[in-house]
Write a protein that holds these residues in place. Structure first.
Motif, PDB file in Angstrom:
ATOM      1  N   ASN A   1      38.419  66.724  65.394  1.00  7.86           N
ATOM      2  CA  ASN A   1      37.635  67.493  66.371  1.00  7.86           C
ATOM      3  C   ASN A   1      36.151  67.171  66.263  1.00  7.86           C
ATOM      4  OD1 ASN A   1      39.884  68.809  67.382  1.00  7.86           O
ATOM      5  ND2 ASN A   1      39.686  70.561  66.020  1.00  7.86           N
ATOM      6  N   TRP A   2      35.674  67.014  65.018  1.00  6.34           N
ATOM      7  CA  TRP A   2      34.249  66.695  64.815  1.00  6.34           C
ATOM      8  C   TRP A   2      33.910  65.349  65.442  1.00  6.34           C
ATOM      9  CZ3 TRP A   2      31.289  62.884  62.634  1.00  6.34           C
ATOM     10  CH2 TRP A   2      29.938  63.183  62.432  1.00  6.34           C
TER      11      TRP A   2
ATOM     12  N   CYS B   1      42.225  70.250  57.442  1.00  6.45           N
ATOM     13  CA  CYS B   1      40.982  69.470  57.412  1.00  6.45           C
ATOM     14  C   CYS B   1      41.072  68.217  58.286  1.00  6.45           C
ATOM     15  CB  CYS B   1      40.658  69.073  55.974  1.00  6.45           C
ATOM     16  SG  CYS B   1      40.215  70.490  54.935  1.00  6.45           S
TER      17      CYS B   1
ATOM     18  N   LYS C   1      40.277  69.199  61.788  1.00  4.44           N
ATOM     19  CA  LYS C   1      38.852  69.510  61.867  1.00  4.44           C
ATOM     20  C   LYS C   1      38.019  68.237  61.944  1.00  4.44           C
ATOM     21  CE  LYS C   1      37.983  74.060  61.402  1.00  4.44           C
ATOM     22  NZ  LYS C   1      36.898  74.833  62.024  1.00  4.44           N
TER      23      LYS C   1
ATOM     24  N   GLN D   1      44.084  76.255  59.425  1.00  2.00           N
ATOM     25  CA  GLN D   1      43.369  75.115  60.027  1.00  2.00           C
ATOM     26  C   GLN D   1      43.275  73.968  59.019  1.00  2.00           C
ATOM     27  OE1 GLN D   1      39.692  76.314  62.055  1.00  2.00           O
ATOM     28  NE2 GLN D   1      40.381  78.437  61.889  1.00  2.00           N
TER      29      GLN D   1
ATOM     30  N   MET E   1      33.831  72.297  56.024  1.00  2.00           N
ATOM     31  CA  MET E   1      34.528  72.171  57.308  1.00  2.00           C
ATOM     32  C   MET E   1      35.294  73.439  57.705  1.00  2.00           C
ATOM     33  SD  MET E   1      33.890  68.986  58.213  1.00  2.00           S
ATOM     34  CE  MET E   1      35.064  68.673  59.515  1.00  2.00           C
ATOM     35  N   GLU E   2      35.353  74.424  56.769  1.00  2.00           N
ATOM     36  CA  GLU E   2      36.109  75.665  56.996  1.00  2.00           C
ATOM     37  C   GLU E   2      37.565  75.352  57.363  1.00  2.00           C
ATOM     38  OE1 GLU E   2      34.007  78.019  59.856  1.00  2.00           O
ATOM     39  OE2 GLU E   2      32.462  78.600  58.426  1.00  2.00           O
ATOM     40  N   CYS E   3      38.209  74.625  56.454  1.00  2.33           N
ATOM     41  CA  CYS E   3      39.605  74.233  56.661  1.00  2.33           C
ATOM     42  C   CYS E   3      40.366  74.390  55.351  1.00  2.33           C
ATOM     43  CB  CYS E   3      39.677  72.781  57.150  1.00  2.33           C
ATOM     44  SG  CYS E   3      38.872  71.595  56.035  1.00  2.33           S
TER      45      CYS E   3
ATOM     46  N   TYR F   1      40.645  80.823  57.514  1.00  2.00           N
ATOM     47  CA  TYR F   1      40.973  79.529  58.122  1.00  2.00           C
ATOM     48  C   TYR F   1      42.063  78.789  57.363  1.00  2.00           C
ATOM     49  CZ  TYR F   1      37.149  78.613  54.792  1.00  2.00           C
ATOM     50  OH  TYR F   1      36.323  78.610  53.693  1.00  2.00           O
TER      51      TYR F   1
END
Length: 218
Positions: A175-176, A169, A172, A167, A141-143, A164
């Motif tokens: 948002n997903w 998770c 994220k 940011q 998730m790049e978090c 990131y």
């Protein structure tokens, strides 16, 4: 003419249920693979039973069992199996619609519950020095952490890169779901349409067998 249409309906129903059965087997296989390789129980300890792998396993089992009943009932022209297939589809559709309504009604409460559970999971991972599940989700998730990198305290895992680190998770994930809300909604509607068509086919075949006086023969 009527017999020809009903035969076409019968074999169409068999073919459709066979495809759905194979899809169910594939979902079941993915669920087994994820259960073995990606347990993910460290992320949400109290909601561990509701992780993606378990949901895929349950979904795969339900789909394969129901579609097999539909295939067998149509192939054998068995009223009892067709009626069971119809009722199971009806119950599944009610459960899906109820679950969708509850998710919409209690979206805020569910979000808070997930946030609390993610926080507990992160604290547990920090205490045990085992961050493998968190490493997977953070890289994918790049978090970093639940809210940001500060959730990890002084010991930050390598999966939390500076790019990131600010940011979280949780944001994220939200948002997903927001970005894919339309896709999920359309998928649920399409699924309900398929179930309604399946019920219509099953009941049409059931009524034809009843008129023909074939009873409950196997």
């Amino acid at each position: 003419m009527a017999q020809g249409c009903l035969k076409c309906l019968k074999y169409t129903m068999c073919f459709a249920n066979f495809l759905i059965f194979m899809s169910g087997v594939a979902v079941l296989g993915i669920g087994v693979y994820m259960t073995v390789n990606f347990k993910m129980t460290a992320l949400t300890p109290t909601l561990a039973s509701f992780n993606l792998a378990n949901m895929l396993l349950v979904s795969g089992i339900i789909v394969t069992c129901v579609s097999f009943l539909g295939f067998l009932g149509a192939l054998k022209e068995n009223r009892c199996i067709l009626l069971t297939f119809f009722l199971l589809l009806f119950i599944l559709m009610l459960v899906e619609l109820t679950a969708a309504c509850l998710l919409l009604m209690y979206e805020g409460e569910i979000g808070e519950r997930v946030k609390d559970d993610l926080t507990k999971g992160l604290e547990k991972a920090k205490g045990s020095n085992s961050t493998s599940d968190w490493d997977i989700i953070q890289k994918t998730m790049e978090c970093c952490g639940v809210n940001n990198v500060t959730d990890w305290g002084s010991v930050v895992p390598a999966s939390c890169t500076p790019d990131y680190s600010s940011q979280g998770c949780l944001a994220k994930l939200k948002n997903w779901f927001e970005e894919n809300f339309l896709t999920i909604g359309i998928s649920v509607i399409v699924l309900c349409i398929i179930e309604v068509l399946g019920m219509c086919f099953a009941m049409t075949l059931f009524c034809h067998i009843s008129r023909s006086g074939l009873g409950y023969k196997l």
